[in-house]
Design a protein around this motif. Sequence first.
Motif, mmCIF file in Angstrom:
data_model
loop_
_atom_site.group_PDB
_atom_site.id
_atom_site.type_symbol
_atom_site.label_atom_id
_atom_site.label_comp_id
_atom_site.label_asym_id
_atom_site.label_seq_id
_atom_site.Cartn_x
_atom_site.Cartn_y
_atom_site.Cartn_z
ATOM 1 N N ALA A 153 4.584 -2.296 5.962
ATOM 2 C CA ALA A 153 3.532 -1.536 5.284
ATOM 3 C C ALA A 153 2.519 -0.949 6.255
ATOM 4 O O ALA A 153 1.855 0.054 5.945
ATOM 5 N N LYS A 154 2.374 -1.547 7.450
ATOM 6 C CA LYS A 154 1.410 -1.053 8.432
ATOM 7 C C LYS A 154 2.034 -0.071 9.439
ATOM 8 O O LYS A 154 1.363 0.368 10.362
ATOM 9 N N PHE A 180 5.070 3.624 13.841
ATOM 10 C CA PHE A 180 6.025 4.715 13.651
ATOM 11 C C PHE A 180 5.336 6.075 13.551
ATOM 12 O O PHE A 180 5.789 7.061 14.141
ATOM 13 N N TYR A 181 4.233 6.146 12.825
ATOM 14 C CA TYR A 181 3.610 7.445 12.560
ATOM 15 C C TYR A 181 3.021 8.076 13.825
ATOM 16 O O TYR A 181 2.791 9.288 13.875
ATOM 17 N N ARG A 182 2.774 7.271 14.864
ATOM 18 C CA ARG A 182 2.139 7.815 16.068
ATOM 19 C C ARG A 182 3.080 8.686 16.914
ATOM 20 O O ARG A 182 2.649 9.287 17.880
ATOM 21 N N GLY A 237 6.873 -1.848 2.713
ATOM 22 C CA GLY A 237 7.577 -1.221 3.832
ATOM 23 C C GLY A 237 8.334 0.006 3.379
ATOM 24 O O GLY A 237 8.226 0.453 2.227
ATOM 25 N N SER A 238 9.088 0.530 4.289
ATOM 26 C CA SER A 238 9.915 1.696 3.965
ATOM 27 C C SER A 238 11.071 1.766 4.939
ATOM 28 O O SER A 238 11.028 1.202 6.028
#
Length: 597
Positions: A153-154, A180-182, A237-238
């Motif tokens: 989730a983070k 991941f998003y970075r 999560g994903s």
Amino acid sequence: MKQWEEKFETLANSANDAIVMIDHKGLVSYWNKSAERIFGYKREEIIGKDLHETLTPLKYRDAQIANFKEFVKTGAGNALRKTLELEAIKKSGEIFPVELSLASLKVKDNWSAVGIVRDISERKRTENKLRESEKKYDSLLANLSDLVFEIDAKGKILFINEIAEKLFNKSLEEIYGIPFYRFFTREGIFKIVKEYKKCKRSTSDEEKFSTLNLKLLTGKIIQLKTTVVKENGIIVGSRGIGRDITEEMETKRQLQQSEEKFRILFEKSDDAIFVIDNEVFVDCNQSAISMLKFNAKEDLLNKPFWEFAAEVENSDVTPKEKAKKMFEIALEKGTNHFQQFIKQSDGKTFYAEIWLTSIPINHKKIIHAIIRDITEQKRIEKEIKEYRENLEKLLTERTTELIQYQEQLEDLVEERTTQFQESEKKYRELLDNSDDAIMRIDLENRYVYINHKATEITGIEIENFLGKTNKEIGFPAGLHEILDDAVKKVFKTKEKVKLEVELPGGIWIDLTYVPEFNAAGEIISALGSGRDITNRKRKEKELSIKTKELELFNQTMINREMRIIELKEEINALAKKMGVDAPYPTVWKNEKDNDEI
């Protein structure tokens, strides 16, 4: 006690697992029905036999026997109250995996061991297949060209395959330590957050992202398909996949640019362009609408192409038949180029040049047509034809005059330079028929024109002159340098240059180069005329030889006369000594007063 034993026997025989008991000597003392099924030994075959010697594989036997000796002393051991995975031997000799649970039991002051044995062959086969499947899955993920990932989730990466190293330009060790998003640009992060917020509001336990095209910090573009996982309505999560579409996006961009360029060329072309499918217009440009005098494209579309073919006088074929025939030729051969009268919407006609090209699209052929109004071109061609006829007539009239004034050709070349620009055909015929060699040389010292007389004099064909320099033609070094310097002098001084040169083969030519100017007064080339003076040079050489011979003869005669005088003087001197008169008269010159004695 007997009743308890009967209950135990019933319970043991109904069990799916083997129940085996050995006494303090290691001999089998109990063997239930499932043990018979699993090991293949009947109770009467196995009771009283040494369990370790019968059922234990050789590689485990010594260790188990040693452990059992310690067990019988205290009834304790490391294997008790545990589930162990071991191997055992069936009656058939087959070694198979088993799961063993051991317990101790004291019988008549001696410790016995009770074991529950489960055949786990099928489970092991399933586990092996699962391991193989996992190995294949891991190999597939490692070699997959698409990105596969799972995050919490983070945004912490729980799993990601090896293609990430190429996409993110980092090692897997570095990647696992970064959210991941970075790895995405600021714009990409905004899109991800927007999708997460939308999924957060949903009540579904699993929610799929919209397909997102996101740009990485490395510059690559990936297409992301993500599923958000929830537990009790909370995102935990994903997981998803990502495909590198950088090249695909670039190709798409280039295709769009190409299509846009084609559309601009299509719409802005001065020629009328049509697209024909099933014999009707399905698209056209603005020039086509204007050419056929329609107000809008919609007025022209879906009309058959042959409707605009005009009638032709004294023709056995109808306009429609001819148009369809031209159409069929294009479909069969791929292209067709022809000229035909076209009828406009107001009934007026014009002469057109038409190009038909067959283009395969979606398993069928359409026709791309270009139509050009050549009415003005035909009018100009007619005028040119009349002009040429008049020019030929004029040329015939001037032929007699040219013969009479041939000796004035050099001056006439300069006078007719401007006329040559106006009438190149007449000028070329004049030059080609000249008795002198005529040539034109451009600013790079290359021949751009040469007449037949020049080839006759030099013995070099016209095609071996054109486009070449004197050096490239093959003239000797000394000769081509003299010729090049003369032409360069014309270009530099803008004045006439005359010279005499000897060509290979002993041919002498009298050359004259004059500058040629354009309308702006700029020099553009040099015109040259050359006359064969080989005969003259030969006669001059012969005259020179004769002159030298005469001079030699005269000198010889003078020497002879002087010798005769000397001999006469010697005879006169001898006669004087003899006292006789001198037989020859002598003429003496007094050096002081030049008086004769």
